[in-house]
Design a protein around this motif. Structure first.
Motif, PDB file in Angstrom:
ATOM      1  N   PRO A  22       0.731  -1.416   0.103  1.00  0.00           N
ATOM      2  CA  PRO A  22      -0.105  -0.108   0.018  1.00  0.00           C
ATOM      3  C   PRO A  22       0.848   1.287   0.032  1.00  0.00           C
ATOM      4  O   PRO A  22       0.467   2.301  -0.510  1.00  0.00           O
ATOM      5  CB  PRO A  22      -0.845  -0.110   1.261  1.00  0.00           C
ATOM      6  N   LYS A  23       2.026   1.266   0.268  1.00  0.00           N
ATOM      7  CA  LYS A  23       2.759   2.446   0.511  1.00  0.00           C
ATOM      8  C   LYS A  23       3.002   3.033  -0.881  1.00  0.00           C
ATOM      9  O   LYS A  23       3.382   4.350  -1.013  1.00  0.00           O
ATOM     10  CB  LYS A  23       4.156   2.283   1.268  1.00  0.00           C
ATOM     11  N   TYR A  24       3.331   2.140  -1.974  1.00  0.00           N
ATOM     12  CA  TYR A  24       3.465   2.571  -3.188  1.00  0.00           C
ATOM     13  C   TYR A  24       2.463   3.516  -3.481  1.00  0.00           C
ATOM     14  O   TYR A  24       2.718   4.377  -4.698  1.00  0.00           O
ATOM     15  CB  TYR A  24       4.013   1.344  -4.057  1.00  0.00           C
ATOM     16  N   GLU A  25       1.200   3.045  -3.484  1.00  0.00           N
ATOM     17  CA  GLU A  25      -0.124   3.711  -4.095  1.00  0.00           C
ATOM     18  C   GLU A  25      -0.132   5.001  -3.368  1.00  0.00           C
ATOM     19  O   GLU A  25      -0.392   5.933  -4.288  1.00  0.00           O
ATOM     20  CB  GLU A  25      -1.408   2.879  -3.785  1.00  0.00           C
ATOM     21  N   ARG A  26       0.156   4.968  -1.986  1.00  0.00           N
ATOM     22  CA  ARG A  26       0.029   6.296  -1.117  1.00  0.00           C
ATOM     23  C   ARG A  26       1.092   7.514  -1.775  1.00  0.00           C
ATOM     24  O   ARG A  26       0.891   8.238  -1.919  1.00  0.00           O
ATOM     25  CB  ARG A  26       0.237   6.194   0.232  1.00  0.00           C
ATOM     26  N   LEU A  27       2.506   6.729  -2.089  1.00  0.00           N
ATOM     27  CA  LEU A  27       3.429   7.671  -2.662  1.00  0.00           C
ATOM     28  C   LEU A  27       3.040   8.203  -3.977  1.00  0.00           C
ATOM     29  O   LEU A  27       3.119   9.511  -4.264  1.00  0.00           O
ATOM     30  CB  LEU A  27       4.774   6.775  -2.801  1.00  0.00           C
ATOM     31  N   PHE A  28       2.497   7.285  -4.905  1.00  0.00           N
ATOM     32  CA  PHE A  28       2.068   7.823  -6.033  1.00  0.00           C
ATOM     33  C   PHE A  28       0.982   9.115  -6.079  1.00  0.00           C
ATOM     34  O   PHE A  28       0.848  10.120  -6.643  1.00  0.00           O
ATOM     35  CB  PHE A  28       1.505   6.797  -6.906  1.00  0.00           C
ATOM     36  N   GLU A  29      -0.038   8.654  -4.948  1.00  0.00           N
ATOM     37  CA  GLU A  29      -0.934   9.771  -4.883  1.00  0.00           C
ATOM     38  C   GLU A  29      -0.500  11.092  -4.230  1.00  0.00           C
ATOM     39  O   GLU A  29      -0.889  11.996  -4.666  1.00  0.00           O
ATOM     40  CB  GLU A  29      -2.133   9.347  -3.778  1.00  0.00           C
ATOM     41  N   ARG A  30       0.458  10.969  -3.425  1.00  0.00           N
ATOM     42  CA  ARG A  30       1.182  11.974  -2.804  1.00  0.00           C
ATOM     43  C   ARG A  30       1.975  13.009  -3.773  1.00  0.00           C
ATOM     44  O   ARG A  30       1.663  14.226  -3.893  1.00  0.00           O
ATOM     45  CB  ARG A  30       1.926  11.719  -1.443  1.00  0.00           C
ATOM     46  N   ILE A  31       2.621  12.153  -4.342  1.00  0.00           N
ATOM     47  CA  ILE A  31       3.285  12.877  -5.670  1.00  0.00           C
ATOM     48  C   ILE A  31       2.553  13.659  -6.692  1.00  0.00           C
ATOM     49  O   ILE A  31       2.760  14.844  -6.980  1.00  0.00           O
ATOM     50  CB  ILE A  31       4.298  11.771  -6.753  1.00  0.00           C
ATOM     51  N   GLN A  32       1.146  13.164  -7.053  1.00  0.00           N
ATOM     52  CA  GLN A  32       0.495  13.682  -7.994  1.00  0.00           C
ATOM     53  C   GLN A  32      -0.154  15.076  -6.838  1.00  0.00           C
ATOM     54  O   GLN A  32      -0.445  16.175  -7.303  1.00  0.00           O
ATOM     55  CB  GLN A  32      -0.851  12.809  -8.118  1.00  0.00           C
ATOM     56  N   GLU A  34       0.675  16.565  -4.475  1.00  0.00           N
ATOM     57  CA  GLU A  34       1.816  17.822  -3.944  1.00  0.00           C
ATOM     58  C   GLU A  34       2.207  18.526  -5.149  1.00  0.00           C
ATOM     59  O   GLU A  34       3.297  19.418  -5.153  1.00  0.00           O
ATOM     60  CB  GLU A  34       2.575  17.091  -2.956  1.00  0.00           C
ATOM     61  N   GLY A  35       2.035  18.139  -6.279  1.00  0.00           N
ATOM     62  CA  GLY A  35       2.674  18.664  -7.496  1.00  0.00           C
ATOM     63  C   GLY A  35       4.102  18.285  -7.701  1.00  0.00           C
ATOM     64  O   GLY A  35       4.779  19.426  -8.186  1.00  0.00           O
ATOM     65  N   ILE A  36       4.407  17.395  -6.954  1.00  0.00           N
ATOM     66  CA  ILE A  36       6.112  17.179  -6.917  1.00  0.00           C
ATOM     67  C   ILE A  36       6.693  16.975  -8.358  1.00  0.00           C
ATOM     68  O   ILE A  36       7.591  17.521  -8.822  1.00  0.00           O
ATOM     69  CB  ILE A  36       6.295  16.029  -6.280  1.00  0.00           C
ATOM     70  N   LEU A  37       5.841  16.281  -9.214  1.00  0.00           N
ATOM     71  CA  LEU A  37       6.128  16.188 -10.606  1.00  0.00           C
ATOM     72  C   LEU A  37       4.985  16.653 -11.604  1.00  0.00           C
ATOM     73  O   LEU A  37       3.823  16.549 -11.153  1.00  0.00           O
ATOM     74  CB  LEU A  37       6.574  14.838 -11.132  1.00  0.00           C
ATOM     75  N   GLN A  38       5.323  17.474 -12.512  1.00  0.00           N
ATOM     76  CA  GLN A  38       4.168  17.628 -13.658  1.00  0.00           C
ATOM     77  C   GLN A  38       3.672  16.503 -14.188  1.00  0.00           C
ATOM     78  O   GLN A  38       4.258  15.474 -14.382  1.00  0.00           O
ATOM     79  CB  GLN A  38       4.645  18.583 -14.637  1.00  0.00           C
ATOM     80  N   ALA A  39       2.226  16.472 -14.286  1.00  0.00           N
ATOM     81  CA  ALA A  39       1.511  15.283 -14.934  1.00  0.00           C
ATOM     82  C   ALA A  39       2.127  14.764 -15.888  1.00  0.00           C
ATOM     83  O   ALA A  39       2.065  13.796 -16.534  1.00  0.00           O
ATOM     84  CB  ALA A  39       0.008  15.688 -15.067  1.00  0.00           C
ATOM     85  N   SER A  40       2.594  15.980 -17.132  1.00  0.00           N
ATOM     86  CA  SER A  40       3.239  15.437 -18.250  1.00  0.00           C
ATOM     87  C   SER A  40       4.555  14.542 -18.191  1.00  0.00           C
ATOM     88  O   SER A  40       4.754  14.015 -19.114  1.00  0.00           O
ATOM     89  CB  SER A  40       3.486  16.631 -19.195  1.00  0.00           C
TER      90      SER A  40
END
Length: 69
Positions: A22-32, A34-40
């Motif tokens: 589950p931590k990998y799904e949470r990490l992906f959600e957090r990256i999105q 918090e805008g850590i990376l642009q969606a593109s």
């Protein structure tokens, strides 16, 4: 930076399994969120083909893996 991710479906494991999937799904959600990376820059990874797997694994291993053995 281009970032590739696997499927976002939950990995179903037995109760009390030691792998913290589950931590990998949470990490992906957090990256999105918090805008850590642009969606593109986020790209869904494609599954490896048997031909690609055979570059680094034996035929016996690939056969057993793809047949769930």
């Amino acid at each position: 930076m281009r970032v590739f991710y696997g499927e976002t479906k939950p990995l179903l494991l037995p109760a009390r399994h030691s792998f913290p999937a589950p931590k990998y799904e949470r990490l992906f959600e957090r990256i999105q969120a918090e805008g850590i990376l642009q969606a593109s820059n986020l790209h869904a990874a494609q599954p490896a083909t048997d031909e690609q797997l055979l570059r680094v694994h034996t035929l016996d291993y690939v056969t057993r893996m793809t047949q769930g053995q």
